[in-house]
Design a protein around this motif. Structure first.
Motif, PDB file in Angstrom:
ATOM      1  N   ARG A  25      22.362  21.423  24.143  1.00 20.73           N
ATOM      2  CA  ARG A  25      22.040  21.461  25.190  1.00 20.73           C
ATOM      3  C   ARG A  25      22.569  22.725  26.397  1.00 20.73           C
ATOM      4  N   GLU A  69      33.344  19.945  28.062  1.00 20.84           N
ATOM      5  CA  GLU A  69      33.533  19.295  27.390  1.00 20.84           C
ATOM      6  C   GLU A  69      33.606  19.322  25.388  1.00 20.84           C
ATOM      7  N   HIS A  70      33.347  20.891  25.886  1.00 17.71           N
ATOM      8  CA  HIS A  70      33.513  21.618  24.019  1.00 17.71           C
ATOM      9  C   HIS A  70      34.976  22.024  24.316  1.00 17.71           C
ATOM     10  N   GLU A  97      29.987  20.874  32.861  1.00 19.58           N
ATOM     11  CA  GLU A  97      30.230  20.246  32.417  1.00 19.58           C
ATOM     12  C   GLU A  97      30.293  19.928  31.037  1.00 19.58           C
ATOM     13  N   ILE A  98      28.858  20.050  30.454  1.00 16.40           N
ATOM     14  CA  ILE A  98      28.857  20.258  28.923  1.00 16.40           C
ATOM     15  C   ILE A  98      30.179  21.000  28.421  1.00 16.40           C
ATOM     16  N   ASP A 111      25.244  22.578  20.241  1.00 19.39           N
ATOM     17  CA  ASP A 111      24.867  21.632  21.116  1.00 19.39           C
ATOM     18  C   ASP A 111      24.074  21.811  21.745  1.00 19.39           C
ATOM     19  N   GLU A 142      25.964  20.614  35.030  1.00 22.08           N
ATOM     20  CA  GLU A 142      25.324  19.938  34.043  1.00 22.08           C
ATOM     21  C   GLU A 142      25.702  20.747  33.003  1.00 22.08           C
ATOM     22  N   ARG A 143      25.727  21.908  33.104  1.00 18.91           N
ATOM     23  CA  ARG A 143      25.924  22.779  31.465  1.00 18.91           C
ATOM     24  C   ARG A 143      27.596  23.094  32.253  1.00 18.91           C
TER      25      ARG A 143
END
Ligand code: NAD
Length: 381
Positions: A224, A62-63, A58-59, A222, A55-56
Motif C-alpha cells: 500500500r 502505522e509503520h 495514515e498507513i 507494505d 490514506e497513505r
C-alpha cells in the motif's frame, strides 16, 4: 527541516515524502490529483491502485509513527498556495508538481494548453509565494535532462563557459527540448534563474533522467506504500514500460533504430539525490544545477537487457522495432557530465540483473491487471 513536497502524490513525490519523514524531517505533501485525473481521462491506469494521500499518510504513520501532513489543492490557485506557504513556512520546498509527460503534452491542443498553464503557473506561484513568506527557504526544483536535448557536444552540468571574440562569460547550457513538456521545463529554469538573479532566491535545479523502479527503503514491506507505477506509453518511463511489456508477452516497443540514448537512475537514487540536494543548499542568489543520472543506455541496450533478464525469470521476450512516433534523433552523440551529486556522496544503485529482476518479479505479481490496449497507442509529433 520543514519540508514541503509539491506533487506529493506522484511517482516520485510519495517515496520522497516517506524518505524525508524517515530521516526525521517534518514533512507536508501537497497535490491536486491532476495525475490521477489525467490517467483516468486518457485511460492510462497504473499497474495497481494506490491509496489516496490521506490514506497513505495514515498507513505510513502505522509503520513509522511519523506524521506527514496532507494538503489537497491546486498550486496554480494563488489563494491556496499563498495560505499554504503562510501557514507551513517551509525551510525546503521540493517542487515535483507538474504535468510530467512528453506524449501527453503533444496529444491535443487542450493537453498542450493544460501543460503550459499548469507547469509555468505552478513554478511562477512557488517563486512568488517564497518571496512573500519564506525568502530564505531553499527551492529544489525537478528539471529534466530532456531540457538539453541531444547536442553534438558534451553536455555540461547546467552551465557553459562561452568565449567570444576574446571575452568570456558563463551562461546556462544551451537548451533544445524535444517536446512541449520538456520546453516548459526550460521555461521553468529561465524563470528560476531570473528570480535568483533578481531577488537572491536559493535554488537547486535537478536535471533528472528517466527514473525506473518501485522499491525504496521505506516501502518494501507494505504494497500500500508503493509508488504509482504507470506502464502505458503516455505516463510510463521506458524501463518500467519494457518490464511490463515483457511480463505481458507484448513485443518491446523500440522506436525506430533504437539508438536514442539517455541518462537513467533508480528511484532509490532519486531519493538519495533529493536528500543530498536538501542537505547542501544553494546560497542566496545562487542557482545550483546537477545532472541527476547514474548511467546512460540506448533504447536497444535497455531492450536487450530486459530480454536477457526476462529469460532468467521464465519470460519469452520479443523485441520489435516500430515506426518512431516522435521527432527525435535515433542515433546521436550523448555524453552528459554527472559528477556533482557523486561529489556530494551519491552511491549509485545501478541497473544490475538483480535490480531488474526484482522489478520483473513484482510486475509478475500484478500480471493479471495489465491491460494490453494501454501499452501503446502511438502519440505522434
Ligand atoms: N519520473 C521521471 O522519470 C522524471 C524524470 C525527470 C523529471 N521528472 C520530473 O519530476 C517531477 C515528478 O515526476 P513524477 O514522475 O513523480 O510525476 P507525477 O505526475 O507522478 O507527479 C507529479 C504530481 O504533481 C501533481 N500536480 C501536478 N500539477 C499540480 C498542481 N497544479 N497542483 C498540485 N499538484 C499538482 C500531480 O497530481 C502528481 O501527483 C515532475 O516535475 C517531472 O517532470 C520526472
Amino acid at each position: 527541516m520543514r519540508v514541503l513536497i509539491l506533487g506529493g502524490d506522484g511517482y516520485l513525490g510519495w517515496p520522497t515524502a516517506m524518505h524525508f519523514s524517515a530521516k526525521g524531517h517534518e514533512v507536508a505533501v501537497v497535490d491536486n490529483y491532476l495525475r490521477r485525473n489525467l490517467a483516468r481521462e486518457t485511460d492510462s491506469g497504473a499497474l495497481y491502485s494506490t491509496p489516496n494521500l490521506h490514506e497513505r499518510a495514515e498507513i505510513w504513520k502505522e509503520h513509522s509513527g511519523e506524521n506527514i501532513s496532507v494538503h489537497i489543492g491546486d498550486l496554480c490557485d494563488w489563494d491556496f498556495i499563498n495560505s499554504l506557504f503562510a501557514e507551513f513556512k517551509p525551510d525546503t520546498i521540493i517542487h515535483y508538481a507538474e504535468q510530467p509527460s512528453a506524449p501527453y503534452s503533444m496529444l491535443s491542443t487542450a493537453a498542450a494548453r493544460l501543460t503550459l498553464s499548469n507547469n509555468i503557473g505552478v513554478t511562477g506561484n512557488v517563486v512568488l509565494a517564497m518571496k512573500e513568506h519564506c525568502p530564505d527557504a531553499h527551492l529544489i526544483k525537478l528539471g529534466t535532462m530532456g531540457e538539453y536535448g541531444t547536442p553534438n557536444i558534451d553536455i555540461e552540468e547546467g552551465w557553459l563557459e562561452v568565449e567570444h571574440k576574446g571575452r568570456s562569460q558563463k551562461f546556462l547550457y544551451p537548451r533544445q527540448a524535444g517536446s512541449l513538456y520538456h520546453t516548459t521545463k526550460v521555461m521553468d529554469t529561465d524563470l528560476l534563474w531570473f528570480y535568483v538573479r533578481t531577488w537572491g532566491l536559493r535554488v537547486t535545479d535537478l536535471m533528472q533522467g528517466p527514473v525506473y523502479g518501485i522499491f525504496t527503503d521505506e516501502n518494501g514491506h507494505d504494497d500500500r506504500l508503493l509508488p504509482c507505477f504507470a506502464y502505458d506509453e503516455i505516463f510510463g518511463t521506458v524501463i518500467n514500460r519494457f518490464v511490463v511489456q515483457a511480463v505481458a508477452g507484448y513485443p518491446l516497443t523500440v522506436y525506430g533504430k533504437g539508438g536514442q540514448t539517455r541518462g537513467y537512475l533508480n528511484l532509490k537514487d532519486t531519493l538519495q539525490c533529493l536528500l543530498l540536494a536538501a542537505e547542501n543548499p544553494a546560497d542566496s542568489g545562487e542557482m545550483k544545477i546537477y545532472n541527476q543520472l547514474t548511467e546512460t543506455f540506448s533504447v536497444n541496450e535497455i531492450a536487450d537487457h530486459v530480454q536477457r533478464v526476462g529469460k532468467q525469470h521464465g519470460l519469452d521476450v520479443e523485441i520489435k522495432s516500430i515506426e518512431n512516433p516522435r521527432k527525435e534523433l535515433e542515433e546521436h552523440y550523448y555524453n552528459p557530465a554527472h559528477t556533482g551529486l557523486l561529489d556530494l556522496g551519491l552511491k549509485p544503485n545501478y541497473l544490475t540483473d538483480e535490480a531488474l529482476g526484482e522489478i520483473i518479479q513484482k510486475v509478475i505479481q500484478y500480471k493479471d491487471s495489465i491491460v494490453q490496449g494501454r501499452i501503446f497507442r502511438g502519440v505522434k509529433w
